[in-house]
Design a protein around this motif. Structure first.
Motif, PDB file in Angstrom:
ATOM      1  N   ALA A   1      10.088  28.774 -52.248  1.00 12.48           N
ATOM      2  CA  ALA A   1      10.869  28.117 -51.210  1.00 12.48           C
ATOM      3  C   ALA A   1      10.701  26.618 -51.396  1.00 12.48           C
ATOM      4  O   ALA A   1       9.701  26.174 -51.971  1.00 12.48           O
ATOM      5  CB  ALA A   1      10.365  28.531 -49.837  1.00 12.48           C
TER       6      ALA A   1
ATOM      7  N   TRP B   1      16.755  29.940 -45.585  1.00 14.06           N
ATOM      8  CA  TRP B   1      15.403  30.254 -46.015  1.00 14.06           C
ATOM      9  C   TRP B   1      15.446  31.322 -47.110  1.00 14.06           C
ATOM     10  O   TRP B   1      15.952  32.423 -46.883  1.00 14.06           O
ATOM     11  CB  TRP B   1      14.658  30.720 -44.774  1.00 14.06           C
TER      12      TRP B   1
ATOM     13  N   TYR C   1       9.387  29.081 -38.525  1.00 14.61           N
ATOM     14  CA  TYR C   1       9.891  30.386 -38.924  1.00 14.61           C
ATOM     15  C   TYR C   1       9.689  31.414 -37.817  1.00 14.61           C
ATOM     16  O   TYR C   1      10.574  32.206 -37.503  1.00 14.61           O
ATOM     17  CB  TYR C   1       9.170  30.902 -40.181  1.00 14.61           C
TER      18      TYR C   1
END
Length: 832
Positions: free
Chosen positions: A167, A445, A570
């Motif tokens: 990521a 994401w 998140y």
RNA sequence: GCCCGGGUGGUGGAAAGGUAUACACGCAACACUUAAAAUGUUGUGAGCUUUCAAGCUCGUGUGGGUUCGAUUCCCACCCCGGGCACCA
């Protein structure tokens, strides 16, 4: 009495608490609930770190105090056990990750238990448990159903060493966060989660929660909202061309800006190399070969590298096409340059070299015109004011990025820049050439990992029907046992080799299909774990509505500062999603954590980060072996402000132990009668301490709370004899901090029950007030004397006393008193 | 560059705008001891005066300001730590 021996008494009391089930959170209790949460750890091979302990002990103190105050406390613990380090370790030593995980969690649990933490172990959860990840997978299915999970081919950051997609958050300075290897770019199909759809709510709802201001700021900046306009630039060569017709009249270049007031200063446009428009326009671009070459070069670099590599800007003009500046219809050139990002805004910018430093640097390099359109209102520089000619290529080395008054801007000249951007865009909007727009830095994401040790993504690919979700009743999709869990050279997940597992039938048409072989990232399990604690054994839902209503939201969540932008964001996103679809009852509210705090990290000696390679890691086992768990707890709380990072000092541990030794021997001085010895001063100190310790725990000032307890212990130690009542009060106050020793002393004082189950003492406001006071006497703000007086004396009374005292006469004599400032029971100041 | 923290004794640190350095560590002296450790007692910001009881001056990164009074509030700057970083 025998010596203080923590090795003997600590295990004894831990056993007693466990047998009597003292720390259980009661689902059916009518007491007010209090849900305290610490981040569940990733059970690494190194074992518990003294840094973990700091946060755990702090909330344990809070939990213990809340229980004593009559709350029904939920204080759970679990394991975030999927993840790369375990897998890497497993690959290295050739033991299956499941076995490594089992071993590591057992070790962590042993260490945590030794600290005397009052977790409700019946609610222990593990993210690697199929009964748990069944629901992690279930959440993914819901995301897919709602269109928030999608698979897309996209360039990802790829670590050639870990052989894994990263990521953006996991790439630090162009390097893989875990192994430090240089990350590269690679195209891959990836599952993505649409966190961007929640960007606005993730900002807005920060209003509803009690987080430290800096955490809120960090989250807002991470999301990076900016409001502006999208302005359209037409391409004149294409007006009426076949290409334009083919595209349905859509071939124009939209540009995002927050500074529409500088539009008249826009002298060229820049497109990001990935902008698909370039491909579409390639027939019109004369030098397409060179352009293509440039794009190829820049695509090799990963984004972070592209941005940080050098400040020198590069680019190439798209020859053969031009754009039209909508405010003055001037023809301007179009460039491709990799300082413009496809992932932000529209992938194209209007360049205003006069008022943007990056554009300025670029314009200088490629000798492009620079037009000043804003004149600073304050401190006008002579160059700025004297500009009459619209073009300026020499002179200033900097762009003026501030506000001011418009110049060289047609009929908007003379207007304030703040107003001008509204006016100009109003005009353009009317002409259909602009619209209001909001953009966020936050990106979707990346949710796929091509690894073994994670939750399988419950999706099936059918050649005919495309991506199909696994039926909910087939969950969990268990991680298959494979022989080879090393990532493959092709970058495919090791699961791809589990042929039997991969082969399945399409849930829609029933023909042969393949399972998704990617797994979820670390964060997947930690997104929602706090919900599972409310109802850890439920096999019908991720947690039952009634229990969620009972325990949620989390009242207080403590964790590391390093999780402010990743885990915290998140998990707020996933929570909101679950709340939206009704998996969490509406009455719980839109935010999972009411209050968030974070502890500072513990540094090694000399103020450097603790790390294995530096050899300065302090192992809590060692400290407990040498000094006892209570000492470790006291020291970690006493060492300094909770939110601040602080170096470990072995000598300081001694001080904590000495304090407990002193506490131990106080027992010898205690009489057994219930009679309170008449000692007003001591009485006052005790009540002050009750107040101080209680308040300090609530505001996380553990260091001063311990200090107050030390002062009280020192004072008790000075007494000839301590009355039992006072002694017991002291033990109760100390109990959340040092639970084992206080329990032992409680028993030795001949009392029944547990010290940790006593009522938290209340203080008497009246008794806190002292009878005699040391009043400060100042002359012109300087302390000249301190006098002992009875509380409550008036200004006149104090003045009389002071003016008569010999000491003060020499200061005040022969001088005129202009003013007297009097603070009752505190201070008197003579201004001469 | 931007955004967050933070600069107080030899050290970790404490101070609702009101005694700067609580509490702890360390150090020194003394007591106990054959000795050491442990423990206890006393002292411990710097400088000066000194009749040995104390007294004065300076001191919270730097320079200003507000105030009777500033570690605390305001302005400018310096240094350290952390985060973000070509975000249009």
């Amino acid at each position: 009495m025998k010596k203080y021996n923590p090795k003997k008494i600590e295990p004894k009391w831990r056993k007693e608490w466990e047998e009597m089930d003292v720390f259980r959170a009661r689902d059916k209790s009518k007491k007010i609930k209090c849900y305290l949460l610490v981040e569940f750890p990733y059970p690494s091979g190194e074992g518990l770190h003294v840094g973990h302990c700091r946060g755990y002990v702090a909330l344990d103190i809070l939990a213990r105090k809340k229980r004593m105050q009559g709350f029904n406390v939920l204080f759970p613990m679990g394991w975030d056990a999927f993840g790369l380090p375990t897998e890497n370790f497993a690959v290295k030593v050739g033991i299956h990750p499941a076995i490594v995980t089992k071993r590591n969690t057992a070790n962590f649990k042993r260490q945590e238990k030794k600290l005397g933490l009052s977790f409700d172990w019946l609610r222990e959860i593990k993210t690697t448990d199929p009964d748990y990840y069944k629901w992690t997978q279930w959440i993914f299915l819901q995301l897919f159903k709602k269109g928030l999970a999608y698979k897309i081919k996209m360039p990802i950051n790829w670590c050639p060493s870990c052989k894994i997609g990263l990521a953006n958050e996991e790439v630090v300075e162009g390097k893989c966060e875990r192994c430090g290897y240089n990350a590269v770019r690679k195209e891959r199909e990836q599952w993505m989660l649409k966190i961007t759809k929640y960007a606005e709510r993730l900002i807005q709802d920060l209003e509803l929660v009690d987080y430290p201001e800096r955490v809120k700021i960090a989250q807002k900046e991470w999301i990076g909202k900016s409001e502006g306009w999208e302005v359209e630039f037409k391409i004149p060569n294409l007006l009426n061309s076949a290409l334009l017709q083919k595209s349905g009249g859509k071939l124009k270049i939209p540009v995002f800006t927050t500074r529409a007031d500088t539009l008249f200063g826009c002298t060229y446009l820049v497109l990001a190399p990935e902008n698909p428009l370039i491909e579409q326009l390639k027939d019109k671009i004369i030098n397409y070969k060179f352009v293509e070459q440039y794009i190829k070069e820049s695509k090799k670099k990963i984004e972070k590298e592209r941005l940080s590599e050098s400040r020198e800007k590069t680019g190439i003009e798209l020859k053969g096409i031009k754009a039209i500046n909508p405010v003055n219809n001037r023809e301007i050139p179009i460039f491709v340059a990799d300082y413009v990002l496809m992932s932000y805004g529209t992938g194209a910018i209007m360049a205003v070299p006069g008022h943007d430093q990056r554009d300025f640097d670029f314009a200088k390099k490629y000798n492009l015109p620079i037009i000043d359109v804003i004149k600073p209102t304050e401190k006008p520089t002579e160059i700025r004011v004297s500009i009459v000619k619209p073009y300026r290529n020499q002179g200033l080395s900097k762009a003026y990025e501030g506000e001011g008054v418009l110049i060289n801007s047609g009929r908007f000249t003379g207007m304030k820049s703040e107003d001008a951007r509204e006016r100009i865009t109003e005009w353009l909007i009317k002409k259909g050439l602009a619209k209001k727009a909001t953009h966020y830095k936050l990106r979707d994401w990346i949710f796929s990992r091509q690894r073994y040790w994670g939750e399988p993504i419950p999706m099936i690919k059918c050649e005919k029907c495309g991506w199909q979700s696994v039926s909910e009743k087939d969950l969990p999709i268990k991680l298959p046992k494979v022989k080879e869990y090393r990532p493959s050279e092709t970058g495919e997940s090791p699961l791809a080799k589990a042929e039997k597992w991969v082969k399945t039938n399409c849930p829609k048409c029933g023909t042969l299909a393949k399972r998704e072989t990617d797994v979820m990232p670390n964060w997947a399990g930690s997104n929602w774990y706090y919900l599972r604690y409310c109802d850890p054994k439920n096999d019908k839902k991720l947690a039952g509505d009634n229990l969620l209503k009972k325990w949620m939201p989390v009242d207080w969540y403590n964790g590391g500062m390093e999780h402010t932008t990743l885990h915290l964001l998140y998990s707020r996103f996933i929570y909101k999603f679950l709340w939206d679809i009704g998996a969490v009852p509406k009455s719980v509210g839109p935010e999972p954590y009411k209050k968030r705090t974070s502890h500072g990290i513990i540094l090694g000696g000399g103020g450097i980060k603790m790390s294995k390679s530096r050899g300065n890691v302090v192992n809590p086992d060692e400290v407990i072996k040498n000094y006892g768990a209570d000492t470790l707890r006291i020291y970690e709380m006493f060492m300094g402000p909770f939110e601040q990072m602080i170096p470990w000092d072995t000598k300081g541990v001694k001080g904590a132990r000495r304090f407990l030794e002193k506490t131990w021997w106080l027992k010898e001085k205690t009489n057994n009668s219930k009679q309170i010895t008449d000692n007003k001063e001591l009485e006052c100190l005790i009540h002050k301490t009750i107040k101080k310790v209680g308040d300090d725990i609530e505001s996380l000032k553990f260091n001063t709370a311990v200090s107050a307890l030390m002062i009280l212990a020192n004072e008790l130690d000075k007494q000839e004899e301590i009355s039992l009542v006072h002694y017991l009060l002291f033990l109760t106050l100390l109990s959340p901090f040092a639970p084992h020793i206080t329990e032992e002393l409680w028993e030795r004082a001949g009392l029944k029950g547990f010290c940790c189950q006593q009522k938290w003492p209340k203080y008497d406001e009246k008794l806190i007030k002292q009878e005699t006071i040391n009043l400060i006497v100042q002359i012109n703000g300087k302390v000249r004397d301190k006098i002992e007086i009875k509380a409550g004396i008036s200004e006149e009374g104090v003045k009389d006393i002071v003016l008569k005292s010999k000491k003060m006469i020499k200061w005040i004599e022969n001088k005129e008193i202009k003013k007297i400032i009097f603070v009752p029971d505190k201070l008197i100041n003579f201004v001469l």
